[in-house]
Design an enzyme around this catalytic site. Structure first.
Site, PDB file in Angstrom:
ATOM      1  N   LYS A 278      75.378 -30.094   1.557  1.00  0.00           N
ATOM      2  CA  LYS A 278      76.602 -29.791   2.288  1.00  0.00           C
ATOM      3  C   LYS A 278      76.305 -29.617   3.778  1.00  0.00           C
ATOM      4  O   LYS A 278      77.059 -30.066   4.611  1.00  0.00           O
ATOM      5  CB  LYS A 278      77.265 -28.522   1.738  1.00  0.00           C
TER       6      LYS A 278
ATOM      7  N   TRP B 291      82.877 -23.249  -8.845  1.00  0.00           N
ATOM      8  CA  TRP B 291      81.410 -23.107  -8.836  1.00  0.00           C
ATOM      9  C   TRP B 291      80.962 -21.814  -9.483  1.00  0.00           C
ATOM     10  O   TRP B 291      79.873 -21.759 -10.064  1.00  0.00           O
ATOM     11  CB  TRP B 291      80.866 -23.256  -7.420  1.00  0.00           C
TER      12      TRP B 291
ATOM     13  N   ASP C 138      75.331 -17.834  -4.019  1.00  0.00           N
ATOM     14  CA  ASP C 138      75.357 -19.285  -3.829  1.00  0.00           C
ATOM     15  C   ASP C 138      75.926 -19.540  -2.435  1.00  0.00           C
ATOM     16  O   ASP C 138      77.093 -19.264  -2.167  1.00  0.00           O
ATOM     17  CB  ASP C 138      76.250 -19.914  -4.913  1.00  0.00           C
TER      18      ASP C 138
HETATM   19  C1  LIG Z   1      78.481 -28.501  -4.257  1.00  0.00           C
HETATM   20  C2  LIG Z   1      78.321 -27.114  -4.715  1.00  0.00           C
HETATM   21  C3  LIG Z   1      77.589 -26.783  -5.874  1.00  0.00           C
HETATM   22  C4  LIG Z   1      76.967 -27.833  -6.774  1.00  0.00           C
HETATM   23  O1  LIG Z   1      75.882 -28.405  -6.164  1.00  0.00           O
HETATM   24  P1  LIG Z   1      74.993 -29.514  -6.906  1.00  0.00           P
HETATM   25  O2  LIG Z   1      73.811 -29.588  -6.009  1.00  0.00           O
HETATM   26  O3  LIG Z   1      75.807 -30.761  -6.961  1.00  0.00           O
HETATM   27  O4  LIG Z   1      74.662 -29.015  -8.259  1.00  0.00           O
HETATM   28  C5  LIG Z   1      77.451 -25.452  -6.184  1.00  0.00           C
HETATM   29  N1  LIG Z   1      78.005 -24.484  -5.438  1.00  0.00           N
HETATM   30  C6  LIG Z   1      78.711 -24.766  -4.334  1.00  0.00           C
HETATM   31  C7  LIG Z   1      79.295 -23.655  -3.532  1.00  0.00           C
HETATM   32  C8  LIG Z   1      78.891 -26.084  -3.937  1.00  0.00           C
HETATM   33  O5  LIG Z   1      79.611 -26.357  -2.826  1.00  0.00           O
END
Ligand SMILES: *Cc1c(COP(=O)(O)O)cnc(C)c1O
Length: 357
Positions: free
Chosen positions: A190, A99, A166
């Site tokens: 998530k 990521w 993030d």
């Molecule tokens: C799943 C995830 C993403 C990507 O998310 P999307 O909404 O599918 O773009 C980015 N960063 C982390 C840490 C993730 O777990």
């Protein structure tokens, strides 16, 4: 058979959120209309949006000088929105896996990227520590929980430059000192809601730091000024997010959530350590509470498909590891009941007995 949902994302949400979402699809707030078919400008929906913001502020103790907004496009959209807004000359990124790599790739479209630390040398099995943060960066970017590799920052780092994080996969799973961050964001699928919405928590001084003219939807100011309503926001995911936030509050808030998450993770990591057939993949001090990765121990590698089958027959869902790590990954998000972790542990013990008789 009862299913135990360890999916990495989209993933398990609180039962009460499912129930209230189902009701709202049939009749939202006694309006006689479905949540799927109402205007986002209605009073009823505005209340939901404001409630979600207020609950997030309360649960994370977000200071008054921060704004919160919800926007579509997922976390991956933020990978380019954020550097478009804030990367004028140079930004620092800590590379802890897939990521952050994706975020780095997008940032390079807007300016220089300095990778200030990386754990790529050991297949991202740890969190880099003690790295220097140059003072001339526009911002420093981290990913606090690496969903794929199962590593997690255990404290909020101090940064001399604006810190952007993030938190897609660990938001509201543990207390966070929001004041250490200039911006926190994540996709909701998530730990909070179905796919389709991201949250952004932004310190207000950042709103004056936008470095270039941008399309309206890309500018952070648009979303703050219009209270997430510049265009049609993802109405249904925001509704479900509000239900999840209410649930977190009802069980005692983030402190309590964190306590439960620690217990669940401990239970599973202890078994991974104890069980002769398995071993963990992550440095002990950096192990994620949310995404618990493990593989078959040395000499037992060929048992992996059999264990997957064994566990699947006993109701475990989504435990196959990401192809970059192999083995298994049990995602133990907030809403995953402790009984599910207990069921997985029992399954691992049963499998060990079967194989080492
Ligand atoms: C799943 C995830 C993403 C990507 O998310 P999307 O909404 O599918 O773009 C980015 N960063 C982390 C840490 C993730 O777990």
């Amino acid at each position: 058979m009862k299913k135990h949902n360890f999916s990495a994302g989209p993933s398990i949400l609180p039962q009460v959120a499912y129930e209230n979402a189902a009701k709202a699809i049939m009749d939202f707030n006694g309006t006689g209309l479905s949540i799927l078919s109402i205007s986002h400008r209605t009073k009823d929906f505005e209340q939901v949006l404001n409630s979600a913001q207020e609950l997030m502020r309360e649960l994370l103790a977000i200071p008054d000088n921060y704004s919160i907004y919800f926007v579509g496009g997922g976390a991956s959209t933020q990978f380019f929105h954020l550097p478009a807004n804030f990367l004028g000359t140079k930004a620092g990124y800590v590379n802890t896996g897939v990521w952050t790599k994706k975020a780095i790739k997008e940032a390079k479209l807007y300016g220089e990227v300095q990778v200030v630390a990386s754990s790529e040398d050991k297949n991202f099995s740890y969190i880099p520590k003690g790295f220097e943060i140059p003072a001339d960066l526009d911002y420093l970017y981290i990913c606090t929980n690496n969903t794929i590799y199962g590593t997690e920052y255990k404290c909020d780092i101090d940064s001399p430059v604006p810190l952007i994080a993030d938190m897609s996969s660990d938001i509201l799973s543990r207390p966070v000192d929001v004041s250490k961050y200039a911006l926190i964001y994540g996709g909701a699928q998530k730990n909070l809601a179905p796919a389709g919405v991201s949250f952004v928590i932004i310190r207000n001084d950042m709103l004056d730091k936008v470095v270039r003219p941008l399309p309206t939807m890309m500018n952070v100011n648009t979303h703050v000024e219009n209270n997430s309503m510049f265009n049609t926001p993802p109405v249904f995911p925001i509704f479900v997010m509000n239900e999840t936030l209410k649930w977190i509050k009802s069980i005692g808030g983030v402190e309590q959530m964190y306590k439960i998450n620690l217990e669940k993770a401990q239970l599973l990591y202890d078994e991974i350590e104890r069980n002769s057939l398995f071993r963990p993949t992550v440095a002990a001090e950096d192990r994620s509470l949310m995404n618990i990765c493990f593989v078959m121990s040395e000499g037992n590698e060929e048992l992996a498909p059999e264990f997957l089958e064994f566990a699947t027959q006993r109701g475990m869902v989504g435990i196959k590891g990401h192809r970059l790590v192999g083995g298994f990954r049990a995602s133990c998000y907030n809403a995953l009941p402790k009984e599910s972790v207990e069921a997985l542990v029992a399954c691992m013990q049963e499998f060990e007995q079967l194989k080492t008789k």
